[in-house]
Write a protein that holds these residues in place. Sequence first.
Motif, PDB file in Angstrom:
ATOM      1  N   UNK A   1     -19.918 -14.209  21.320  1.00  0.00           N
ATOM      2  CA  UNK A   1     -20.606 -12.914  21.408  1.00  0.00           C
ATOM      3  C   UNK A   1     -21.049 -12.690  22.859  1.00  0.00           C
ATOM      4  N   UNK A   2     -20.090 -12.268  23.678  1.00  0.00           N
ATOM      5  CA  UNK A   2     -20.331 -12.139  25.119  1.00  0.00           C
ATOM      6  C   UNK A   2     -20.483 -10.698  25.577  1.00  0.00           C
ATOM      7  N   UNK A   3     -20.447  -9.748  24.630  1.00  0.00           N
ATOM      8  CA  UNK A   3     -20.668  -8.330  24.937  1.00  0.00           C
ATOM      9  C   UNK A   3     -19.651  -7.756  25.920  1.00  0.00           C
ATOM     10  N   UNK A   4     -18.437  -8.317  25.952  1.00  0.00           N
ATOM     11  CA  UNK A   4     -17.406  -7.764  26.844  1.00  0.00           C
ATOM     12  C   UNK A   4     -17.013  -6.349  26.443  1.00  0.00           C
ATOM     13  N   UNK A   5     -17.093  -6.039  25.148  1.00  0.00           N
ATOM     14  CA  UNK A   5     -16.846  -4.671  24.718  1.00  0.00           C
ATOM     15  C   UNK A   5     -15.537  -4.482  23.977  1.00  0.00           C
ATOM     16  N   UNK A   6     -15.382  -3.281  23.419  1.00  0.00           N
ATOM     17  CA  UNK A   6     -14.171  -2.900  22.703  1.00  0.00           C
ATOM     18  C   UNK A   6     -13.443  -1.832  23.509  1.00  0.00           C
ATOM     19  N   UNK A   7     -12.155  -1.687  23.260  1.00  0.00           N
ATOM     20  CA  UNK A   7     -11.361  -0.720  24.022  1.00  0.00           C
ATOM     21  C   UNK A   7     -11.527   0.674  23.432  1.00  0.00           C
ATOM     22  N   UNK A   8     -11.747   1.645  24.309  1.00  0.00           N
ATOM     23  CA  UNK A   8     -11.862   3.040  23.883  1.00  0.00           C
ATOM     24  C   UNK A   8     -10.951   3.899  24.756  1.00  0.00           C
ATOM     25  N   UNK A   9     -10.206   4.790  24.096  1.00  0.00           N
ATOM     26  CA  UNK A   9      -9.290   5.698  24.781  1.00  0.00           C
ATOM     27  C   UNK A   9      -9.544   7.113  24.272  1.00  0.00           C
ATOM     28  N   UNK A  10      -9.640   8.072  25.171  1.00  0.00           N
ATOM     29  CA  UNK A  10      -9.677   9.467  24.741  1.00  0.00           C
ATOM     30  C   UNK A  10      -8.404  10.156  25.217  1.00  0.00           C
ATOM     31  N   UNK A  11      -7.935  11.104  24.405  1.00  0.00           N
ATOM     32  CA  UNK A  11      -6.637  11.716  24.694  1.00  0.00           C
ATOM     33  C   UNK A  11      -6.609  13.155  24.201  1.00  0.00           C
ATOM     34  N   UNK A  12      -5.611  13.892  24.668  1.00  0.00           N
ATOM     35  CA  UNK A  12      -5.354  15.257  24.224  1.00  0.00           C
ATOM     36  C   UNK A  12      -3.880  15.365  23.854  1.00  0.00           C
ATOM     37  N   UNK A  13      -3.585  16.076  22.761  1.00  0.00           N
ATOM     38  CA  UNK A  13      -2.211  16.282  22.324  1.00  0.00           C
ATOM     39  C   UNK A  13      -1.943  17.768  22.152  1.00  0.00           C
ATOM     40  N   UNK A  14      -0.761  18.226  22.595  1.00  0.00           N
ATOM     41  CA  UNK A  14      -0.415  19.647  22.494  1.00  0.00           C
ATOM     42  C   UNK A  14       0.226  19.940  21.138  1.00  0.00           C
ATOM     43  N   UNK A  15      -0.502  19.628  20.084  1.00  0.00           N
ATOM     44  CA  UNK A  15      -0.001  19.803  18.727  1.00  0.00           C
ATOM     45  C   UNK A  15      -1.193  20.111  17.823  1.00  0.00           C
ATOM     46  N   UNK A  16      -0.937  20.814  16.714  1.00  0.00           N
ATOM     47  CA  UNK A  16      -1.986  21.140  15.749  1.00  0.00           C
ATOM     48  C   UNK A  16      -1.865  20.251  14.523  1.00  0.00           C
ATOM     49  N   UNK A  17      -2.945  20.159  13.799  1.00  0.00           N
ATOM     50  CA  UNK A  17      -2.990  19.260  12.648  1.00  0.00           C
ATOM     51  C   UNK A  17      -1.921  19.599  11.619  1.00  0.00           C
ATOM     52  N   UNK A  18      -1.688  20.886  11.346  1.00  0.00           N
ATOM     53  CA  UNK A  18      -0.755  21.278  10.293  1.00  0.00           C
ATOM     54  C   UNK A  18       0.673  20.843  10.598  1.00  0.00           C
ATOM     55  N   UNK A  19       0.973  20.564  11.861  1.00  0.00           N
ATOM     56  CA  UNK A  19       2.329  20.177  12.230  1.00  0.00           C
ATOM     57  C   UNK A  19       2.678  18.746  11.810  1.00  0.00           C
ATOM     58  N   UNK A  20       1.672  17.984  11.393  1.00  0.00           N
ATOM     59  CA  UNK A  20       1.937  16.624  10.922  1.00  0.00           C
ATOM     60  C   UNK A  20       2.399  16.597   9.466  1.00  0.00           C
ATOM     61  N   UNK A  21       2.497  17.766   8.839  1.00  0.00           N
ATOM     62  CA  UNK A  21       3.015  17.828   7.478  1.00  0.00           C
ATOM     63  C   UNK A  21       1.922  17.977   6.449  1.00  0.00           C
ATOM     64  N   UNK A  22       2.331  18.318   5.231  1.00  0.00           N
ATOM     65  CA  UNK A  22       1.394  18.507   4.123  1.00  0.00           C
ATOM     66  C   UNK A  22       2.035  17.956   2.850  1.00  0.00           C
ATOM     67  N   UNK A  23       1.419  16.993   2.195  1.00  0.00           N
ATOM     68  CA  UNK A  23       0.170  16.359   2.613  1.00  0.00           C
ATOM     69  C   UNK A  23       0.393  15.342   3.725  1.00  0.00           C
ATOM     70  N   UNK A  24      -0.670  14.998   4.407  1.00  0.00           N
ATOM     71  CA  UNK A  24      -0.608  13.966   5.427  1.00  0.00           C
ATOM     72  C   UNK A  24      -0.433  12.605   4.766  1.00  0.00           C
ATOM     73  N   UNK A  25       0.560  11.869   5.198  1.00  0.00           N
ATOM     74  CA  UNK A  25       0.751  10.526   4.661  1.00  0.00           C
ATOM     75  C   UNK A  25       1.654   9.729   5.596  1.00  0.00           C
ATOM     76  N   UNK A  26       1.508   8.401   5.583  1.00  0.00           N
ATOM     77  CA  UNK A  26       2.356   7.563   6.444  1.00  0.00           C
ATOM     78  C   UNK A  26       3.824   7.702   6.055  1.00  0.00           C
ATOM     79  N   UNK A  27       4.754   7.446   6.983  1.00  0.00           N
ATOM     80  CA  UNK A  27       4.527   7.086   8.386  1.00  0.00           C
ATOM     81  C   UNK A  27       4.292   8.338   9.232  1.00  0.00           C
ATOM     82  N   UNK A  28       3.401   8.224  10.210  1.00  0.00           N
ATOM     83  CA  UNK A  28       3.059   9.370  11.041  1.00  0.00           C
ATOM     84  C   UNK A  28       3.929   9.384  12.292  1.00  0.00           C
TER      85      UNK A  28
END
Length: 447
Positions: free
Chosen positions: A99-126
């Motif tokens: 327990x050395x408090x080195x931390x966890x990895x965090x990434x923020x990102x932006x994608x030029x796509x909307x949620x509905x484009x991932x299909x309906x219903x949403x399910x793997x594989x993405x």
Amino acid sequence: MAIPFFPVNIKFTVRRSQPELVAPAKPTPREVKQLSDIDDNDAQRFQLPLVHFYPHKPSMTGKDPAQVIKRALAQTLVFYYPFAGRLREGLGRKLMVDCNAEGVIFIEADADVSLHQFGEPLQPPFPFFEELLYSVPGSEGIINCPLLLIQVTRLKCGGFIFAARINHTMSDGFGIVQFLKALAEIAQSACEPSIPPVWCRELLNARDPPRISFTHNDEYDEVPDDETRSHVMVHHSFFFGPNELMAIHKMFPHHHHGPQNSTFEVLTAFIWRCRTIALQLEPDREVRLMCSNNVRGKSNSPLVPPGYYGNAFVFPAVVTTAGKLSRNSLGYALELVKKSKAMATVEYIRSVADLMVIRGRPNLVSTRSWVVSDVRRAGFRDIDFGWGKARYAGPAMAGSGDFLGTSFFIPQENAEGEEGIVVPICLPLKSMMLFIKQLENMLISKL
């Protein structure tokens, strides 16, 4: 490498920030904490990918989900500070957290796509999931690597995708959800988690001296891997809604003088038999089913207290031959599923912990095995960072590490709003085509 069987016709670009380490917001104890003998066996030594899709919420306009979650993450790690540490391996392959408090990895990102484009219903594989959960070079290992990686991807519709990769030795599904709920609560201005985290990993350690009271041969014995690896493996998910589940129930015998068959039991038996037929194995080949059994609440005196976020499940195996499973009725498969569930007694759990110490923390038998983990009650969909519940929440794909024969039962609604179960499956391409045909043939007469 496994590929999507029916990939969504979508292309998008993701712009990522530089990955950064998020440490606890306040000083935390500098100590070494051992994992339990259930936590650190080979079957848990992999990184589990999760994904949550959140739609746009007008009342949250102007708020950045990446920054909200990042700030909450630093505060949550004050309570769950072992996640900010690194695993070390000691004598007898024993894992412990520095327990050395080195931390966890965090990434923020932006994608030029909307949620509905991932299909309906949403399910793997993405599609292009590797863009939604970037694997930072050097972070994929188990020892001396970050224990958690999170990426928040903002979408052009105003929604966002929360993806995470967690070292499975630290937590099972219930433990992961407990941590994520704490993160969500703090993201919504809570000062502390509503359920205080409990470590107490010694509760699931081997006895002293360890004594194996079950054979465990079906789960942990070495079985020669005589399968060819030249075929292409493909991912696909199957949705079982109310009509399909009712049709499957009708295929099984009714127990008039005993408990009714549960949805988990009949769906597992149905898929296992169809899957085995689709693999076209030699009739004398052994096939295994392992149902993940959670040990929480297994007795009047629970083995682990509320707030425990370690691994607390075992995999009792049942074995038959491909010929017997394929030729016999579905009732035969059902009885084997029930047997697997019944085996997970308190004594069985203790025996597994003892076996891990005596036999060097072996892995589960993977040859011709199918592992099923039911996460419908884990609570992934209840994780609300302020933008409401996710459209999809849970495991991002079939498989557990390099072993692709694990499937999850994930709660999901279809396009009509009907509640059902999504089951991601990975099979060789030819077997996947036969599996789909087998499912259709069996269901069409009952619908």
